[in-house]
Design a protein around this motif. Structure first.
Motif, PDB file in Angstrom:
ATOM      1  N   VAL A  82       0.888  -0.953  -0.115  1.00  0.00           N
ATOM      2  CA  VAL A  82       0.031   0.112  -0.175  1.00  0.00           C
ATOM      3  C   VAL A  82       0.869   1.135  -0.148  1.00  0.00           C
ATOM      4  O   VAL A  82       2.147   1.055   0.319  1.00  0.00           O
ATOM      5  N   SER A  83       0.474   2.465  -0.541  1.00  0.00           N
ATOM      6  CA  SER A  83       1.106   3.461  -0.705  1.00  0.00           C
ATOM      7  C   SER A  83       0.509   4.537  -0.471  1.00  0.00           C
ATOM      8  O   SER A  83      -0.808   4.813  -0.277  1.00  0.00           O
ATOM      9  N   THR A  84       1.093   5.751   0.344  1.00  0.00           N
ATOM     10  CA  THR A  84       0.629   7.015   0.597  1.00  0.00           C
ATOM     11  C   THR A  84       0.161   7.878  -0.415  1.00  0.00           C
ATOM     12  O   THR A  84      -0.439   9.004  -0.406  1.00  0.00           O
ATOM     13  N   MET A  85       0.903   7.510  -1.639  1.00  0.00           N
ATOM     14  CA  MET A  85       0.331   7.996  -2.746  1.00  0.00           C
ATOM     15  C   MET A  85      -1.263   8.083  -3.197  1.00  0.00           C
ATOM     16  O   MET A  85      -1.600   8.869  -3.873  1.00  0.00           O
ATOM     17  N   THR A  86      -1.842   6.931  -2.796  1.00  0.00           N
ATOM     18  CA  THR A  86      -3.035   6.824  -2.931  1.00  0.00           C
ATOM     19  C   THR A  86      -4.015   6.664  -1.704  1.00  0.00           C
ATOM     20  O   THR A  86      -5.220   6.503  -1.993  1.00  0.00           O
ATOM     21  N   HIS A  87      -3.376   6.340  -0.535  1.00  0.00           N
ATOM     22  CA  HIS A  87      -4.218   6.376   0.638  1.00  0.00           C
ATOM     23  C   HIS A  87      -3.696   7.292   1.600  1.00  0.00           C
ATOM     24  O   HIS A  87      -2.499   7.435   1.768  1.00  0.00           O
ATOM     25  N   HIS A  88      -4.579   7.698   2.432  1.00  0.00           N
ATOM     26  CA  HIS A  88      -4.085   8.502   3.616  1.00  0.00           C
ATOM     27  C   HIS A  88      -4.588   7.376   5.052  1.00  0.00           C
ATOM     28  O   HIS A  88      -5.606   7.159   4.845  1.00  0.00           O
ATOM     29  N   ARG A 104      -2.450  -0.203  12.172  1.00  0.00           N
ATOM     30  CA  ARG A 104      -3.193  -1.574  11.832  1.00  0.00           C
ATOM     31  C   ARG A 104      -3.855  -1.518  10.261  1.00  0.00           C
ATOM     32  O   ARG A 104      -3.974  -2.512   9.651  1.00  0.00           O
ATOM     33  N   GLU A 105      -4.310  -0.240  10.039  1.00  0.00           N
ATOM     34  CA  GLU A 105      -4.851  -0.233   8.481  1.00  0.00           C
ATOM     35  C   GLU A 105      -3.880  -0.686   7.550  1.00  0.00           C
ATOM     36  O   GLU A 105      -4.094  -1.202   6.449  1.00  0.00           O
ATOM     37  N   ILE A 106      -2.696   0.106   7.810  1.00  0.00           N
ATOM     38  CA  ILE A 106      -1.440  -0.064   6.812  1.00  0.00           C
ATOM     39  C   ILE A 106      -1.226  -1.609   6.684  1.00  0.00           C
ATOM     40  O   ILE A 106      -1.402  -2.238   5.644  1.00  0.00           O
ATOM     41  N   THR A 107      -0.998  -2.308   7.750  1.00  0.00           N
ATOM     42  CA  THR A 107      -0.542  -3.543   7.705  1.00  0.00           C
ATOM     43  C   THR A 107      -1.461  -4.648   7.313  1.00  0.00           C
ATOM     44  O   THR A 107      -1.455  -5.565   6.271  1.00  0.00           O
ATOM     45  N   GLU A 108      -3.057  -4.329   7.490  1.00  0.00           N
ATOM     46  CA  GLU A 108      -4.272  -5.298   6.966  1.00  0.00           C
ATOM     47  C   GLU A 108      -4.216  -5.067   5.561  1.00  0.00           C
ATOM     48  O   GLU A 108      -4.564  -6.082   5.012  1.00  0.00           O
ATOM     49  N   MET A 109      -4.088  -3.625   5.127  1.00  0.00           N
ATOM     50  CA  MET A 109      -4.441  -3.369   3.876  1.00  0.00           C
ATOM     51  C   MET A 109      -3.448  -4.387   2.800  1.00  0.00           C
ATOM     52  O   MET A 109      -3.644  -4.929   1.720  1.00  0.00           O
ATOM     53  N   ALA A 110      -1.914  -4.187   3.235  1.00  0.00           N
ATOM     54  CA  ALA A 110      -0.933  -4.718   2.741  1.00  0.00           C
ATOM     55  C   ALA A 110      -1.018  -6.113   2.643  1.00  0.00           C
ATOM     56  O   ALA A 110      -0.808  -6.927   1.347  1.00  0.00           O
ATOM     57  N   GLU A 142      -3.645  -7.967   2.720  1.00  0.00           N
ATOM     58  CA  GLU A 142      -4.900  -8.371   2.063  1.00  0.00           C
ATOM     59  C   GLU A 142      -4.411  -8.227   0.505  1.00  0.00           C
ATOM     60  O   GLU A 142      -5.108  -9.259  -0.175  1.00  0.00           O
ATOM     61  N   ASN A 143      -3.852  -7.495   0.189  1.00  0.00           N
ATOM     62  CA  ASN A 143      -3.177  -7.215  -1.382  1.00  0.00           C
ATOM     63  C   ASN A 143      -2.340  -8.393  -1.598  1.00  0.00           C
ATOM     64  O   ASN A 143      -2.371  -9.024  -2.658  1.00  0.00           O
ATOM     65  N   ARG A 144      -1.415  -8.716  -0.521  1.00  0.00           N
ATOM     66  CA  ARG A 144      -0.813  -9.934  -0.851  1.00  0.00           C
ATOM     67  C   ARG A 144      -1.408 -11.333  -0.894  1.00  0.00           C
ATOM     68  O   ARG A 144      -1.279 -12.071  -1.832  1.00  0.00           O
ATOM     69  N   ARG A 145      -2.547 -11.386   0.095  1.00  0.00           N
ATOM     70  CA  ARG A 145      -3.502 -12.529  -0.270  1.00  0.00           C
ATOM     71  C   ARG A 145      -4.329 -12.664  -1.514  1.00  0.00           C
ATOM     72  O   ARG A 145      -4.412 -13.629  -2.073  1.00  0.00           O
ATOM     73  N   ARG A 146      -4.433 -11.384  -2.153  1.00  0.00           N
ATOM     74  CA  ARG A 146      -5.171 -11.598  -3.187  1.00  0.00           C
ATOM     75  C   ARG A 146      -4.388 -11.806  -4.499  1.00  0.00           C
ATOM     76  O   ARG A 146      -4.589 -12.138  -5.615  1.00  0.00           O
ATOM     77  N   GLY A 147      -3.004 -11.906  -4.165  1.00  0.00           N
ATOM     78  CA  GLY A 147      -1.939 -12.189  -5.251  1.00  0.00           C
ATOM     79  C   GLY A 147      -1.476 -11.246  -6.123  1.00  0.00           C
ATOM     80  O   GLY A 147      -0.687 -11.275  -7.136  1.00  0.00           O
ATOM     81  N   GLY A 148      -1.561  -9.889  -5.811  1.00  0.00           N
ATOM     82  CA  GLY A 148      -1.135  -8.673  -6.532  1.00  0.00           C
ATOM     83  C   GLY A 148      -0.417  -8.035  -5.957  1.00  0.00           C
ATOM     84  O   GLY A 148      -0.219  -7.922  -4.609  1.00  0.00           O
ATOM     85  N   GLY A 199       0.656  -4.958  -6.192  1.00  0.00           N
ATOM     86  CA  GLY A 199       0.175  -3.536  -5.929  1.00  0.00           C
ATOM     87  C   GLY A 199      -1.345  -3.517  -5.268  1.00  0.00           C
ATOM     88  O   GLY A 199      -1.688  -4.328  -4.536  1.00  0.00           O
ATOM     89  N   GLU A 200      -1.972  -2.398  -5.492  1.00  0.00           N
ATOM     90  CA  GLU A 200      -3.147  -2.129  -5.022  1.00  0.00           C
ATOM     91  C   GLU A 200      -4.386  -2.706  -5.487  1.00  0.00           C
ATOM     92  O   GLU A 200      -5.509  -2.476  -5.201  1.00  0.00           O
ATOM     93  N   SER A 201      -4.306  -3.469  -6.494  1.00  0.00           N
ATOM     94  CA  SER A 201      -5.200  -4.259  -7.148  1.00  0.00           C
ATOM     95  C   SER A 201      -4.604  -5.480  -7.479  1.00  0.00           C
ATOM     96  O   SER A 201      -3.475  -5.774  -7.475  1.00  0.00           O
TER      97      SER A 201
END
Length: 311
Positions: free
Chosen positions: A270-276, A281-287, A289-295, A297-299
């Motif tokens: 996840v990047s601060t370029m697209t998210h505030h 916890r929000e940072i670690t959970e989102m990253a 989740e992106n890993r589990r989805r297999g990408g 980046g953020e999609s």
């Protein structure tokens, strides 16, 4: 098992060899550098648990080496013991002000130096939450670093990296082989950061098969894709010839032998370029989740999904 990895930075060859032989005999793994720049290069290849640093070096002073280590994010936590012929109070204060952990004057008592080394490594592990195998920061230090970043305006990305099939590999090959994979992973992350990241980038090891990278690089995809490709290429050396040739392990269970893929890595960021972000916890959970989805980046769609997708 090694008691720790020590880097000796000493231009007097006899003293350097004596320290290398003595501490090797005490159960430590050793590296020796005779110049300041060689020492800085060595820390980029593998993080030591402690550095014994002479002040009088042929190319730069030990003070300059210490200053560089303390101002570089990835090496700022490494304990440093100055070893020098200088015995002036002002010299000791100068070294301690730069962030050195201790100061030993030549000629020295080797048994006293051994105790100082043991105490410095133990104190670092207790106070700084450093992983004993990789010497990378663990949860407490990573959180502290993230809190500081969240108060800054400079953009950054948090990358979550997980070694897939690591637990099965460790069961088949043993815990010692598993530890070697962790050391390899830490070294690989450092090399990739050197090539694709910035001097301010940060690496951590919050869990046994989980690593994190916090980078200010402009092209995060280049960093993650290179990390994944190199892992797939170089992890082969940790397997037997038979497993490398067939491309999987055979693991027995109640239903017979099962094919288990060789290790790969899952990556998400996840990047601060697209998210505030409002909290860590929000940072670690989102990253994650992106890993589990297999990408990476953020999609979940990515040109390297075949490399980065978890098994």
């Amino acid at each position: 098992m090694s008691k720790g990895h020590i880097l000796i930075v000493e231009d007097e060859i006899d003293i350097a060899n004596m320290l290398r032989i003595y501490f090797s005999g005490q159960g430590y793994t050793m590296d020796v550098a005779h110049k300041g720049q060689d020492a800085l290069n060595a820390t980029r290849k593998q993080l030591p648990n402690l550095i014994v640093l002479d002040i009088n070096l042929p190319d730069m002073s030990g003070y300059d080496v210490c200053r560089e280590l303390r101002t570089t994010t990835r090496t700022s936590h490494i304990p440093i013991i100055f070893l020098t012929q200088k015995d002036e109070r002002s010299d000791k204060i100068a070294g301690l002000e730069l962030g050195a952990d201790d100061y030993v004057t030549k000629p020295f008592d080797i048994e006293e130096l051994k105790l100082r080394v043991q105490n410095a490594i133990a104190a670092s592990a207790r106070q700084k939450n450093v992983h004993p195998i990789t010497n990378l920061p663990t949860g407490g230090l990573i959180e502290e670093y993230l809190r500081g970043l969240m108060r800054q305006t400079r953009p950054w990305a948090y990358i979550d990296v997980k070694i897939q099939q690591f637990d099965v590999f460790s069961e088949v090959y043993g815990w010692s082989a598993g530890d070697e994979v962790l050391r390899f992973m830490a070294l690989l992350i450092g090399e990739v950061i050197d090539k694709y990241g910035t001097p301010d980038d940060y690496a951590g090891h919050p869990g046994r098969d989980n690593f994190v990278i916090i980078t200010h690089a402009d092209d995060v995809d280049a960093l993650t894709e290179n990390l994944a490709r190199r892992f797939l290429d170089e992890i082969q050396q940790h397997y037997s010839f038979i497993d490398r040739e067939r491309g999987y392990m055979l693991v027995s269970d109640g239903n017979g032998d099962q094919r288990v893929p060789l290790m790969s890595i899952g990556v998400g960021y996840v990047s601060t370029m697209t998210h505030h972000f409002s909290d860590i916890r929000e940072i670690t959970e989102m990253a994650a989740e992106n890993r589990r989805r297999g990408g990476s980046g953020e999609s979940s769609t990515n040109n390297s999904d075949d490399i980065l997708t978890a098994w």
